[in-house]
Design an enzyme around this catalytic site. Structure first.
Site, mmCIF file in Angstrom:
data_model
loop_
_atom_site.group_PDB
_atom_site.id
_atom_site.type_symbol
_atom_site.label_atom_id
_atom_site.label_comp_id
_atom_site.label_asym_id
_atom_site.label_seq_id
_atom_site.Cartn_x
_atom_site.Cartn_y
_atom_site.Cartn_z
ATOM 1 N N HIS A 120 0.870 -1.180 0.000
ATOM 2 C CA HIS A 120 0.000 0.000 0.000
ATOM 3 C C HIS A 120 0.913 1.238 0.000
ATOM 4 O O HIS A 120 2.005 1.203 0.556
ATOM 5 C CB HIS A 120 -0.822 -0.059 1.294
ATOM 6 C CG HIS A 120 -1.950 0.915 1.397
ATOM 7 N ND1 HIS A 120 -1.750 2.243 1.692
ATOM 8 C CD2 HIS A 120 -3.291 0.748 1.274
ATOM 9 C CE1 HIS A 120 -2.936 2.847 1.746
ATOM 10 N NE2 HIS A 120 -3.880 1.966 1.493
ATOM 11 N N ASP A 180 2.542 -4.616 8.200
ATOM 12 C CA ASP A 180 1.328 -3.828 7.995
ATOM 13 C C ASP A 180 0.150 -4.803 8.062
ATOM 14 O O ASP A 180 -0.109 -5.548 7.124
ATOM 15 C CB ASP A 180 1.394 -3.126 6.631
ATOM 16 C CG ASP A 180 0.066 -2.484 6.237
ATOM 17 O OD1 ASP A 180 -0.924 -2.626 6.982
ATOM 18 O OD2 ASP A 180 0.024 -1.847 5.162
ATOM 19 N N GLN A 202 -5.059 -5.361 6.820
ATOM 20 C CA GLN A 202 -6.036 -6.291 6.237
ATOM 21 C C GLN A 202 -6.013 -7.663 6.916
ATOM 22 O O GLN A 202 -6.751 -8.562 6.513
ATOM 23 C CB GLN A 202 -5.771 -6.474 4.729
ATOM 24 C CG GLN A 202 -5.932 -5.216 3.912
ATOM 25 C CD GLN A 202 -7.373 -4.733 3.814
ATOM 26 O OE1 GLN A 202 -8.324 -5.485 4.060
ATOM 27 N NE2 GLN A 202 -7.544 -3.471 3.473
ATOM 28 N N LYS A 230 -11.069 -0.612 10.157
ATOM 29 C CA LYS A 230 -11.205 -1.790 9.302
ATOM 30 C C LYS A 230 -11.603 -3.027 10.104
ATOM 31 O O LYS A 230 -11.799 -4.098 9.554
ATOM 32 C CB LYS A 230 -9.906 -2.042 8.530
ATOM 33 C CG LYS A 230 -9.689 -0.965 7.460
ATOM 34 C CD LYS A 230 -8.463 -1.178 6.612
ATOM 35 C CE LYS A 230 -8.364 -0.057 5.584
ATOM 36 N NZ LYS A 230 -7.154 -0.141 4.765
ATOM 37 N N CYS A 251 -4.660 2.363 -3.827
ATOM 38 C CA CYS A 251 -3.453 2.855 -3.143
ATOM 39 C C CYS A 251 -2.279 1.901 -3.348
ATOM 40 O O CYS A 251 -1.462 1.714 -2.433
ATOM 41 C CB CYS A 251 -3.676 3.062 -1.647
ATOM 42 S SG CYS A 251 -4.890 4.314 -1.297
HETATM 43 C C1 LIG Z 1 -6.168 0.594 4.550
HETATM 44 C C2 LIG Z 1 -4.768 0.167 4.502
HETATM 45 C C3 LIG Z 1 -3.729 0.988 4.917
HETATM 46 C C4 LIG Z 1 -3.979 2.402 5.383
HETATM 47 O O1 LIG Z 1 -4.815 2.434 6.490
HETATM 48 P P1 LIG Z 1 -5.393 3.816 7.024
HETATM 49 O O2 LIG Z 1 -6.478 3.405 7.938
HETATM 50 O O3 LIG Z 1 -5.896 4.562 5.824
HETATM 51 O O4 LIG Z 1 -4.292 4.535 7.705
HETATM 52 C C5 LIG Z 1 -2.462 0.503 4.885
HETATM 53 N N1 LIG Z 1 -2.194 -0.731 4.456
HETATM 54 C C6 LIG Z 1 -3.159 -1.572 4.050
HETATM 55 C C7 LIG Z 1 -2.819 -2.952 3.636
HETATM 56 C C8 LIG Z 1 -4.478 -1.145 4.042
HETATM 57 O O5 LIG Z 1 -5.436 -1.958 3.636
#
Ligand SMILES: *Cc1c(COP(=O)(O)O)cnc(C)c1O
Length: 405
Positions: free
Chosen positions: A122, A200, A203, A226, A364
């Site tokens: 991302h 990260d 997800q 999320k 993104c």
């Molecule tokens: C949504 C997402 C982000 C960014 O998250 P924010 O809530 O916009 O800060 C980063 N990495 C992944 C894999 C995402 O799905």
């Protein structure tokens, strides 16, 4: 037993009509809807316990402080972190990665150093590393490639390490391809080179069991919104040893032990990284969302979502001209696709007219789109409240759009 109809009753927004059609919400990868208990927690927080935390001698301030620190312990248990002060509240995944890029960067990165990322990252795990250049530290990103199924090439990953490698920063689950990356194995490899690892988990946390100690992650980040929690609320988990070694991200109140015009002594963890008044209502609402997930059971949720993924994939594949991007053996409930020559934006717009919310575009992840040789995809991402009936309507919708072209 998991009963989706009972679960749906917890999410009032799902009763909404869009253009007079029932809302079919398949954009959970962007954000999830909120159960009533989370919304009520926010409301009750402002009605009953609102007071600035940590600084007050008065009763309400103490109640609010206790609730905020309780929320931290709930997150700690959810991730199975060893200590509560290894949990830092942030505004989201993006801010958490920026925090690490900035603070780890200040302490450990120099021009010419290398950070390993993957081709599917991302933007929020690409841009923060590039921004360090503006502070006089030009970092080189080394990129792990993937195969045609959207699985990272682990042999190629091993080849990327050099004496300049200072950090690996990779997503747990791809927001585009759905790929569940083998981060435990990848962390072990990084550690064999004495390189720390940031995951990260934006997800992953909503959809699978995450145990930061079992993974042996050095940093792990996710976003509250999320996982059925409030927006503007996220988490950085960091091993105590790393959080001790890196400097604060922002300066201000709360993060100090003492201040004079000559010198400031920083506060202990976790407060060193939480400058200013935190979102102490958001933190308790996030904890409520995690309790909601715990009540249903993350394994149960994962199994149900996997059922939805398999069902939707099978049905989508019967559509002529269907191209699905990402067919990893281990995959989360996200499907990116294109049909024939239909532009992803047209597909998304026409599905919207049918009340079906999907995401379109590059998600993104422009470097990933470039790697795939496309501009964007349509993405359907599922959650615990979606049903097979909704998937049937979604498939009908895709077929209808196809016939229009
Ligand atoms: C949504 C997402 C982000 C960014 O998250 P924010 O809530 O916009 O800060 C980063 N990495 C992944 C894999 C995402 O799905």
């Amino acid at each position: 037993m998991f009963d989706v109809q009972t679960v749906r009753k917890d999410f009032p927004i799902l009763e909404k009509k869009i253009y007079n059609k029932p809302l079919i919400y398949l954009d959970n990868g962007a954000t999830t809807q909120k159960p009533r208990c989370v919304v009520e927690k926010i409301e009750q927080g402002y009605y009953n316990v609102n007071a600035n935390i940590h600084r007050g001698v008065h009763h309400l301030s103490q109640v609010a402080t206790e609730a905020h620190e309780d929320a931290r312990r709930t997150v700690q248990e959810f991730l199975n972190a060893e200590k509560p002060h290894e949990i830092i509240f942030t505004r989201g995944t993006t801010e958490a990665i920026n925090l690490v890029a900035s603070s780890f960067g200040d302490a450990f990165l120099e021009t010419g150093d290398e950070v390993i990322v993957s081709v599917m990252e991302h933007h929020s795990n690409i841009v923060p590393w590039q921004l360090l250049a503006a502070r006089g530290k030009s970092i080189t990103l080394k990129v792990i490639p993937m195969n045609e199924r959207g699985e990272l090439d682990i042999e190629a990953y091993k080849q990327l390490f050099s004496e300049r490698t200072k950090l690996v920063s990779v997503m747990h689950v791809s927001n585009v391809l759905g790929t569940i990356n083998p981060v435990k194995e990848m962390i072990e490899i990084a550690h064999s080179y004495n390189v720390p690892f940031l995951v990260d988990g934006a997800q992953a946390v909503p959809h699978m069991q995450v145990d930061v100690q079992d993974l042996d992650a050095d940093f792990y980040v996710f976003s509250g919104h999320k996982i059925y929690g409030p927006t503007g609320m996220g988490v950085l988990y960091g091993k105590e040893s790393w959080l001790e070694k890196i400097p604060p991200y922002q300066g201000g109140g709360e993060m100090i032990a003492s201040v004079s015009f000559e010198k400031t002594v920083f506060n202990d963890l976790p407060f060193k990284f939480e400058a200013g008044t935190p979102d102490y209502i958001g933190s308790t609402a996030l904890a409520e969302a995690l309790r909601y997930v715990n009540k249903l059971g993350i394994q149960t949720i994962a199994a149900y979502e996997d059922e939805l993924l398999k069902y939707a994939t099978e049905r989508l594949k019967t559509i002529e001209g269907m191209r699905i991007f990402g067919e990893a053996a281990h995959k989360g409930a996200v499907i990116s696709f294109l049909v024939g020559n239909i532009h992803h934006y047209d597909m998304g717009m026409l599905l919207d007219r049918l009340g079906i919310a999907v995401r379109t575009g590059h998600h993104c992840a422009q470097p990933l789109m470039h790697d795939l040789g496309i501009e964007g995809t349509v993405r359907a991402s599922f959650s615990l409240y979606n049903t097979k009936d909704e998937i049937d309507l979604f498939i009908d919708g895709v077929n209808r759009v196809k016939q229009m072209f």
